[in-house]
Scaffold this motif. Structure first.
Motif, mmCIF file in Angstrom:
data_model
loop_
_atom_site.group_PDB
_atom_site.id
_atom_site.type_symbol
_atom_site.label_atom_id
_atom_site.label_comp_id
_atom_site.label_asym_id
_atom_site.label_seq_id
_atom_site.Cartn_x
_atom_site.Cartn_y
_atom_site.Cartn_z
ATOM 1 N N GLY A 333 0.911 -1.235 -0.080
ATOM 2 C CA GLY A 333 -0.033 0.046 -0.181
ATOM 3 C C GLY A 333 0.829 1.216 -0.145
ATOM 4 O O GLY A 333 0.709 2.277 -0.614
ATOM 5 N N VAL A 334 2.035 1.189 0.805
ATOM 6 C CA VAL A 334 2.761 2.306 0.702
ATOM 7 C C VAL A 334 3.550 2.480 -0.537
ATOM 8 O O VAL A 334 3.674 3.714 -0.949
ATOM 9 C CB VAL A 334 3.924 2.189 1.881
ATOM 10 N N ALA A 335 3.794 1.420 -1.089
ATOM 11 C CA ALA A 335 4.781 1.276 -2.402
ATOM 12 C C ALA A 335 3.845 2.027 -3.327
ATOM 13 O O ALA A 335 4.319 2.713 -4.460
ATOM 14 C CB ALA A 335 5.038 0.085 -2.778
ATOM 15 N N VAL A 336 2.448 1.573 -3.655
ATOM 16 C CA VAL A 336 1.557 2.132 -4.497
ATOM 17 C C VAL A 336 1.394 3.658 -4.349
ATOM 18 O O VAL A 336 1.400 4.216 -5.293
ATOM 19 C CB VAL A 336 0.162 1.450 -4.359
ATOM 20 N N CYS A 341 2.387 9.019 -6.372
ATOM 21 C CA CYS A 341 2.919 10.536 -6.392
ATOM 22 C C CYS A 341 3.944 10.692 -7.341
ATOM 23 O O CYS A 341 4.264 11.778 -7.788
ATOM 24 C CB CYS A 341 3.245 10.521 -4.960
ATOM 25 N N THR A 342 4.662 9.604 -7.444
ATOM 26 C CA THR A 342 6.052 9.700 -8.472
ATOM 27 C C THR A 342 5.349 10.025 -10.094
ATOM 28 O O THR A 342 5.867 10.862 -10.769
ATOM 29 C CB THR A 342 6.601 8.331 -8.417
ATOM 30 N N ILE A 437 -3.281 11.167 -2.143
ATOM 31 C CA ILE A 437 -3.042 11.441 -0.438
ATOM 32 C C ILE A 437 -4.323 11.476 0.234
ATOM 33 O O ILE A 437 -4.451 10.893 1.367
ATOM 34 C CB ILE A 437 -2.131 12.655 -0.081
ATOM 35 N N VAL A 438 -5.324 12.276 -0.298
ATOM 36 C CA VAL A 438 -6.370 12.326 0.431
ATOM 37 C C VAL A 438 -7.269 11.083 0.482
ATOM 38 O O VAL A 438 -7.673 10.611 1.308
ATOM 39 C CB VAL A 438 -7.368 13.142 -0.420
ATOM 40 N N VAL A 439 -7.165 10.168 -0.856
ATOM 41 C CA VAL A 439 -7.990 9.020 -0.866
ATOM 42 C C VAL A 439 -7.156 7.935 0.339
ATOM 43 O O VAL A 439 -8.147 7.300 0.941
ATOM 44 C CB VAL A 439 -7.751 8.329 -2.164
ATOM 45 N N VAL A 440 -5.873 7.945 0.428
ATOM 46 C CA VAL A 440 -5.247 7.129 1.161
ATOM 47 C C VAL A 440 -5.508 7.642 2.575
ATOM 48 O O VAL A 440 -5.655 6.709 3.533
ATOM 49 C CB VAL A 440 -3.726 7.093 0.892
ATOM 50 N N ALA A 441 -5.636 8.705 2.844
ATOM 51 C CA ALA A 441 -5.797 9.218 4.293
ATOM 52 C C ALA A 441 -7.185 8.878 4.736
ATOM 53 O O ALA A 441 -7.532 8.665 5.712
ATOM 54 C CB ALA A 441 -5.755 10.844 4.106
#
Length: 458
Positions: A333-336, A341-342, A437-441
């Motif tokens: 999940g962190v990697a995705v 973002c990249t 970032i919003v979706v993951v938050a």
């Protein structure tokens, strides 16, 4: 323990003994060289693509056949719009391929995934693959004989797209039945690398072949190339559902698939974050304008346009060649999230770039991020979803992958007309980062997700 005047015993682990003393024996240089060489080999194996899935004969045959057929399929991708333009001399008719391609892809992508969950997937692959080959042969007949016309080409294109929409989710749903879970990221990276190589080589080859053998022959080559995949599929074992099923593949089963996505937040976010990345960030619709107004191409197109279209696939291929590290990542999940973002950073910098070579570089960086994201998201899907739902999940995956860029096309064009293509692209890149970032938050379970199996490469 040796005395102060006794020589230290050479370490079997390398040029330095466990006590910390430097090995100064007569064979020390040879041992140090061997040790260094061994470490370089380990580093290289960790960096380069993990090829362990190719040790499994069934997967190796499918992958090897895909090397041939993906190039053939790209020949048809070039041939269809070219033939339509030759028949009509109108880009408006060429644009109809969007409608004739998207509608069957969505409908049959979802329905085909449901079919893959209720029948032997090997049989479904053979039937859909055979149908694709026959449709290519039919396109060859229309192009070579002149029978039919533009509407015949569009209908055959729609039929072929529908069969592809059934075949692709089924093929992806088969992979977890052939390989252990820890090899899925590597297998997905290998698959994507082949697809992107085809996306680069196929159009280039088509451009070379059309003046030599004629456009109709491209369809014939595609049909012949598909025989390789049909052979590899024939060699697969029987792949019926793991659980006995009596249901049909209808609208109810498709709706069950969407309900399953909603209940499994990791899968839900994996789809949402890709919609964000592609819906905001895919800038392909402005490539012609930027090639002309920013990078100096003639209005009819030139080398800058070709480089812009090739840059993202090139980045994906390079990332695929150096994808060995994917196997060792558990926090997928962190990697995705980082990969998305990249992608956003690469797209934003592309929009701000006034240099063609920097623009190509930034698009390639974005492509590398997309490859990593796609490999991990597909691995999550194949791992989290149970076997009786994998076909439907792959159908949703196919629709999301295709639908996201279409959303980007809808707003990039008007935005480019309003504020300029560079500003529109840069805004899309920054929006990708913010909304990812919003979706993951909102769904932190995705950030916390870890792959259930972690196995180091031997």
């Amino acid at each position: 323990m040796p005395g102060p005047d006794e020589p230290t015993r050479p370490s079997s682990l390398g040029p330095e003994a466990p006590t910390g003393r430097i090995d100064t024996g007569p064979d020390a240089p040879t041992r140090r060289t061997a040790f260094t060489t061994q470490r370089l080999r380990v580093i290289a194996r960790s960096a380069l693509a993990d090829t362990r899935p190719l040790r499994t004969p069934a997967y190796r045959r499918l992958w090897s056949a895909g090397v041939v057929t993906v190039v053939g399929s790209q020949l048809s991708v070039v041939a269809v719009p070219t033939q339509i333009y030759q028949l009509t001399n109108s880009s408006a008719y060429v644009g109809l391929t969007g409608v004739f391609g998207l509608v069957p892809l969505v409908v049959f992508g979802l329905w085909g995934g449901a079919i893959a969950d209720v029948m032997d997937r090997r049989v479904l692959l053979l039937a859909s693959g055979g149908g694709i080959a026959l449709s290519s042969l039919a396109l060859w007949v229309t192009a070579a004989s002149g029978v039919g016309g533009v509407w015949s080409v569009l209908v055959l294109f729609a039929v072929q797209t529908a069969l592809l929409a059934i075949n692709q989710p089924t093929r992806n749903a088969v992979i977890p039945r052939l390989l252990p879970a820890e090899q899925l990221p590597a297998a997905n990276a290998l698959n994507m690398t082949v697809q992107q190589v085809g996306a680069i080589a196929g159009p280039l080859l088509a451009g070379v072949l059309i003046p030599v053998v004629g456009l109709p022959t491209l369809y014939l080559i595609d049909a012949i190339a598909l025989l390789a995949t049909l052979w590899a599929t024939w060699r697969l074992p029987s792949l019926p559902p793991e659980k006995a099923v009596t249901r049909r593949a209808g609208a109810r089963q498709v709706i069950e698939g969407f309900r399953y996505v909603a209940l499994h937040k990791v899968l839900l976010v994996s789809f949402l974050i890709d919609v964000v990345a592609m819906g905001f960030g895919m800038p392909r619709v402005v490539f012609p304008e930027m090639a002309h107004t920013v990078f100096g191409d003639p209005i009819a197109g030139g080398p800058a346009l070709g480089l812009l279209f090739a840059a993202i696939p090139i980045g994906m291929v390079v990332a695929g060649l150096f994808s060995g590290w994917l196997t060792h990542v558990r926090r997928q999940g962190v990697a995705v999230t980082i990969a998305i973002c990249t992608w956003g950073v690469g797209i934003a910098l592309f929009g701000l770039s006034g240099s063609l070579w920097f623009a190509v570089l930034f698009l390639a960086v974005a492509g590398a991020g997309d490859m990593v994201s796609s490999a991990f998201r597909n691995s999550m899907l194949q791992t989290v979803a149970t076997d009786d739902m994998r076909g439907r999940m792959q159908g949703v995956f196919t629709v999301v992958v295709v639908g996201g860029p279409r959303l980007a096309d809808l707003w990039h064009g008007p935005a480019a007309a309003a504020v300029g293509p560079s500003a529109a692209v840069a805004a899309g890149g920054f929006a990708t980062i913010v909304f990812a970032i919003v979706v993951v938050a909102v769904f932190p379970v995705f950030w916390r997700y870890r792959a259930p199996v972690a196995a180091d490469r031997p």
